[in-house]
Motif scaffolding. Structure first.
Motif, PDB file in Angstrom:
ATOM      1  N   SER A   3       0.870  -1.169   0.000  1.00 18.23           N
ATOM      2  CA  SER A   3       0.000   0.000   0.000  1.00 18.23           C
ATOM      3  C   SER A   3       0.907   1.219   0.000  1.00 18.23           C
ATOM      4  CB  SER A   3      -0.887  -0.006   1.248  1.00 18.23           C
ATOM      5  OG  SER A   3      -0.091   0.222   2.402  1.00 18.23           O
ATOM      6  N   PRO A   4       0.361   2.428  -0.209  1.00 21.63           N
ATOM      7  CA  PRO A   4       1.216   3.616  -0.147  1.00 21.63           C
ATOM      8  C   PRO A   4       1.954   3.749   1.185  1.00 21.63           C
ATOM      9  CG  PRO A   4      -0.872   4.172  -1.160  1.00 21.63           C
ATOM     10  CD  PRO A   4      -1.003   2.757  -0.637  1.00 21.63           C
ATOM     11  N   ASP A   5       1.305   3.349   2.285  1.00 19.39           N
ATOM     12  CA  ASP A   5       1.957   3.423   3.595  1.00 19.39           C
ATOM     13  C   ASP A   5       2.967   2.295   3.817  1.00 19.39           C
ATOM     14  OD1 ASP A   5       0.529   5.681   4.246  1.00 19.39           O
ATOM     15  OD2 ASP A   5      -1.033   4.564   5.339  1.00 19.39           O
ATOM     16  N   ASN A   6       2.736   1.162   3.188  1.00 11.45           N
ATOM     17  CA  ASN A   6       3.594  -0.016   3.336  1.00 11.45           C
ATOM     18  C   ASN A   6       3.902  -0.596   1.957  1.00 11.45           C
ATOM     19  OD1 ASN A   6       3.656  -0.348   6.334  1.00 11.45           O
ATOM     20  ND2 ASN A   6       1.440  -0.429   5.992  1.00 11.45           N
ATOM     21  N   PRO A   7       4.740   0.086   1.181  1.00  9.18           N
ATOM     22  CA  PRO A   7       5.009  -0.391  -0.171  1.00  9.18           C
ATOM     23  C   PRO A   7       5.782  -1.707  -0.167  1.00  9.18           C
ATOM     24  CG  PRO A   7       6.453   1.439   0.381  1.00  9.18           C
ATOM     25  CD  PRO A   7       5.487   1.293   1.510  1.00  9.18           C
TER      26      PRO A   7
END
Length: 170
Positions: free
Chosen positions: A155-159
């Motif tokens: 995800s954008p927070d956890n690429p």
């Protein structure tokens, strides 16, 4: 002191030294002897002490392949050393690691106490490639595409980390 079957006496003296665990090092390694592994599996050593004499330690571990592939070592920090060929292992090849660390100085005050030969086999070629842009994983066996599977990656927070990785256990 000993006596033989005829009652003759004999005496023998021997001197030996040992290395304490505080002054020795060993490497835990994967894969284990006799295992069959995938084409991307590295030979990985994790040493129980910090190794400062990396060149000498590495030169006492030989990894060879029945396929004749050139195998090189790479250090990750001061306690992990991996060996692998530039490309994937050749399917069906036999890999032999000769560990000859007994008496090798790993650093100030630490000496290796490990000597053994380990062999394992490379199984079939099965490579899964993930394309994060299309969120797709493609599975190929022996060069033939078996399946393309939609995946979700990060995800954008956890690429999701981008690069080659080995899945070494389930």
């Amino acid at each position: 002191n000993a006596k033989d079957a005829k009652g003759r006496s004999a005496t023998e003296n021997a001197t030996f030294t040992t290395v304490s665990s505080a002054n020795s090092f060993i490497g835990s390694y994967t894969p284990d002897n006799g295992k069959t592994v995938g084409v991307g599996m590295p030979v990985s050593f994790n040493f129980d002490k910090v190794i400062t004499n990396k060149k000498d330690v590495q030169s006492h571990i030989k990894v060879t392949s029945s396929s004749g592939q050139q195998v090189v070592g790479h250090w990750f920090g001061a306690q992990r050393l991996d060996f692998r060929p530039q490309d994937y292992w050749k399917a069906g090849s036999k890999i032999t690691m000769k560990i000859d660390l007994d008496g090798v100085k790993g650093g100030e005050g630490i000496t290796g106490v490990q000597s053994k030969t380990v062999s394992f086999t490379i199984g079939r070629s099965q490579v899964s490639t993930v394309d994060m842009n299309t969120q797709t994983m493609t599975v190929k066996r022996d060069g033939q595409t078996l399946k393309s599977i939609p995946i979700s990656g990060g995800s954008p927070d956890n690429p999701t980390y981008n690069g080659q990785m080995v899945i070494s256990e389930k």
